[in-house]
Design an enzyme around this catalytic site. Sequence first.
Site, PDB file in Angstrom:
ATOM      1  N   ASP A 117      -7.392  -6.124  -4.453  1.00 11.92           N
ATOM      2  CA  ASP A 117      -6.918  -5.035  -5.289  1.00 11.92           C
ATOM      3  C   ASP A 117      -7.407  -5.470  -6.768  1.00 11.92           C
ATOM      4  O   ASP A 117      -7.683  -4.760  -7.485  1.00 11.92           O
ATOM      5  CB  ASP A 117      -5.399  -4.502  -5.322  1.00 11.92           C
ATOM      6  CG  ASP A 117      -5.381  -3.427  -4.342  1.00 11.92           C
ATOM      7  OD1 ASP A 117      -6.221  -2.889  -4.004  1.00 11.92           O
ATOM      8  OD2 ASP A 117      -3.987  -3.261  -4.171  1.00 11.92           O
TER       9      ASP A 117
ATOM     10  N   GLN B 167       0.774  -1.193   0.087  1.00  8.32           N
ATOM     11  CA  GLN B 167       0.084   0.129  -0.060  1.00  8.32           C
ATOM     12  C   GLN B 167       0.817   1.321   0.062  1.00  8.32           C
ATOM     13  O   GLN B 167       0.516   2.341  -0.682  1.00  8.32           O
ATOM     14  CB  GLN B 167      -1.051   0.173   1.377  1.00  8.32           C
ATOM     15  CG  GLN B 167      -1.966  -0.977   1.065  1.00  8.32           C
ATOM     16  CD  GLN B 167      -2.818  -0.778  -0.098  1.00  8.32           C
ATOM     17  OE1 GLN B 167      -3.579   0.137  -0.443  1.00  8.32           O
ATOM     18  NE2 GLN B 167      -2.674  -1.700  -0.938  1.00  8.32           N
TER      19      GLN B 167
ATOM     20  N   HIS C 167     -50.855  22.379   0.979  1.00  9.00           N
ATOM     21  CA  HIS C 167     -50.697  20.938   1.116  1.00  9.00           C
ATOM     22  C   HIS C 167     -52.218  20.345   1.784  1.00  9.00           C
ATOM     23  O   HIS C 167     -52.765  19.459   1.519  1.00  9.00           O
ATOM     24  CB  HIS C 167     -49.636  20.619   2.203  1.00  9.00           C
ATOM     25  CG  HIS C 167     -48.448  20.565   1.406  1.00  9.00           C
ATOM     26  ND1 HIS C 167     -47.794  21.740   0.761  1.00  9.00           N
ATOM     27  CD2 HIS C 167     -47.450  19.586   1.156  1.00  9.00           C
ATOM     28  CE1 HIS C 167     -46.594  21.269   0.383  1.00  9.00           C
ATOM     29  NE2 HIS C 167     -46.425  20.213   0.287  1.00  9.00           N
TER      30      HIS C 167
ATOM     31  N   HIS D 221       2.119   2.960  -3.396  1.00  6.44           N
ATOM     32  CA  HIS D 221       0.937   3.784  -4.351  1.00  6.44           C
ATOM     33  C   HIS D 221       1.419   5.022  -4.471  1.00  6.44           C
ATOM     34  O   HIS D 221       1.361   5.700  -5.495  1.00  6.44           O
ATOM     35  CB  HIS D 221      -0.180   3.528  -3.617  1.00  6.44           C
ATOM     36  CG  HIS D 221      -1.126   2.354  -4.219  1.00  6.44           C
ATOM     37  ND1 HIS D 221      -1.484   2.399  -5.350  1.00  6.44           N
ATOM     38  CD2 HIS D 221      -1.671   1.217  -3.388  1.00  6.44           C
ATOM     39  CE1 HIS D 221      -2.104   1.170  -5.571  1.00  6.44           C
ATOM     40  NE2 HIS D 221      -2.131   0.524  -4.391  1.00  6.44           N
TER      41      HIS D 221
ATOM     42  N   GLU E  66      -9.730   2.637   4.704  1.00 11.17           N
ATOM     43  CA  GLU E  66     -10.125   2.100   3.503  1.00 11.17           C
ATOM     44  C   GLU E  66     -10.016   0.549   3.392  1.00 11.17           C
ATOM     45  O   GLU E  66     -10.931  -0.293   3.086  1.00 11.17           O
ATOM     46  CB  GLU E  66      -9.013   2.605   2.332  1.00 11.17           C
ATOM     47  CG  GLU E  66      -9.403   2.128   0.980  1.00 11.17           C
ATOM     48  CD  GLU E  66      -8.521   2.689   0.179  1.00 11.17           C
ATOM     49  OE1 GLU E  66      -8.762   2.552  -1.168  1.00 11.17           O
ATOM     50  OE2 GLU E  66      -7.298   3.046   0.274  1.00 11.17           O
ATOM     51  N   HIS E  67      -8.853  -0.163   3.835  1.00 13.85           N
ATOM     52  CA  HIS E  67      -8.651  -1.649   4.014  1.00 13.85           C
ATOM     53  C   HIS E  67      -8.113  -2.014   5.453  1.00 13.85           C
ATOM     54  O   HIS E  67      -7.512  -1.208   6.203  1.00 13.85           O
ATOM     55  CB  HIS E  67      -7.533  -1.944   3.361  1.00 13.85           C
ATOM     56  CG  HIS E  67      -7.494  -1.435   1.789  1.00 13.85           C
ATOM     57  ND1 HIS E  67      -6.715  -0.405   1.233  1.00 13.85           N
ATOM     58  CD2 HIS E  67      -8.108  -1.904   0.630  1.00 13.85           C
ATOM     59  CE1 HIS E  67      -7.086  -0.260  -0.057  1.00 13.85           C
ATOM     60  NE2 HIS E  67      -7.741  -1.106  -0.350  1.00 13.85           N
TER      61      HIS E  67
END
Length: 465
Positions: free
Chosen positions: A397, A289, A456, A292, A363-364
Amino acid sequence: MRKFACCFGKICDKLSPDMLPIYNLETAKQTILKRTPLALQEVPAEMLDRIEALFGERLTPAQAVAHILEDVRVHRDEALKRWTEKLDGVSLPDIRVSTKTIQQALQNIPSKTLQALQEAAQRVEIFHRRQPLHSWLSQGTEGTLGQLVRPLERVGVYVPGGSAPLPSTVLMTVIPARVAGVAQIAMVTPPSRASGGVHPITLAAAAIAGVDEVYTVGGAQAIAALAFGTESIPSVDKIVGPGNLFVTLAKQQVYGTVGIDGLAGPTETMIIADETANPEWVAADLLAQAEHDPLAAAILLTPSLKVAEAVQHQVVSQMEGDLRFPALSRDRILEVSLKNRSGIVLTQDLHQAFEIANRYAPEHLALAVANPWQWIEKIHSAGAVFVGEHSYEVLGDYIAGPSHVLPTGGTARFTSSLSCLDFVRVIGLVALHPETSRKLSPLAAEIAYQEGLDAHAQAALRRLI
């Protein structure tokens, strides 16, 4: 060919065990566990200098994006080509990639790569076909109530790719849309500076996934084209897919004109490990990770100092290379992300580790613990959960099945991974019998009067006269 550590000294003399720091919890809360909203994140001076060189004035990234969006909205294809040349260094003869070029890419792809992409596509499709997308009607004595589930007509998919192809993102975004029944899927992706076109493997993935149109544009200008439409690119109903800061800001600014899936930030992974974890595997997953992006976050939570120190050692060893694997090529990115955004946090026990994970909402979230299933009910906030060391994040992934487009920046507290549900509309249906309408009308009128909405109330009461 990359050399092994025994004959490769570029980074060996610089690395130290504390490249991946070990933090106590209080220090970690003030550093790597601290969330900063997108609007408050500090912009590097180098980025501001680059923007000034391009625009001739000192603009924030958001201001620069707003300028590009308006330019494309007004000048359409001409602005698209101009910004692509200015930002990507590519002069586009054609914006749309021809069907012939896409099919040629599919035919020329190596058989081993084709097999991997086809298997991944099949698994992603099977997973998403299990998601509930059914309309329903409930008919009773009072009439009929229900919901209609209808797919979006036209969707735009953004696939990063200026520096490296990302065929996995094509599969993970397009296939859920196709399964949901979206009629038209348009893909935008930046051109390669080297070739001036879209990488063949990205085009092959587009063919496998079932993309209808591919356009060689990226960045904020591509988001503008999808939102507003140009001579070459018809507008869409929704834009999905990850991108850099400028793509994210562009999606934020066009929201309302079109729908968006979310605002993606730098990737992040959090691993919870106990004393049974394999330090080599944990380190490999953190590095996967961290490579990246310089802003990527790779965080280990563990109550075991022994595991923490072993993972530290493995991080250095794997970056340098060993007798089985070469040194990691993205060492510059790794050095920055590991030192600034990543680390190991020592916790009192696993209970505290899961409490931290829920607050951080990664995220993970990977579980490298002896009995991972006993902890599943403790997890409330995560983009995706990887249960046990054989269900590692890299499989997610590329090939496991769920989409890898996941909430980042702590947004897993209130949003979910990309799925078929992102590509449909749920429409309520009301079809009441006249008797039921008469019974409910006075009640509706009473509530309307309490809200000060006379029209209404009268719309209900006139049906009783």
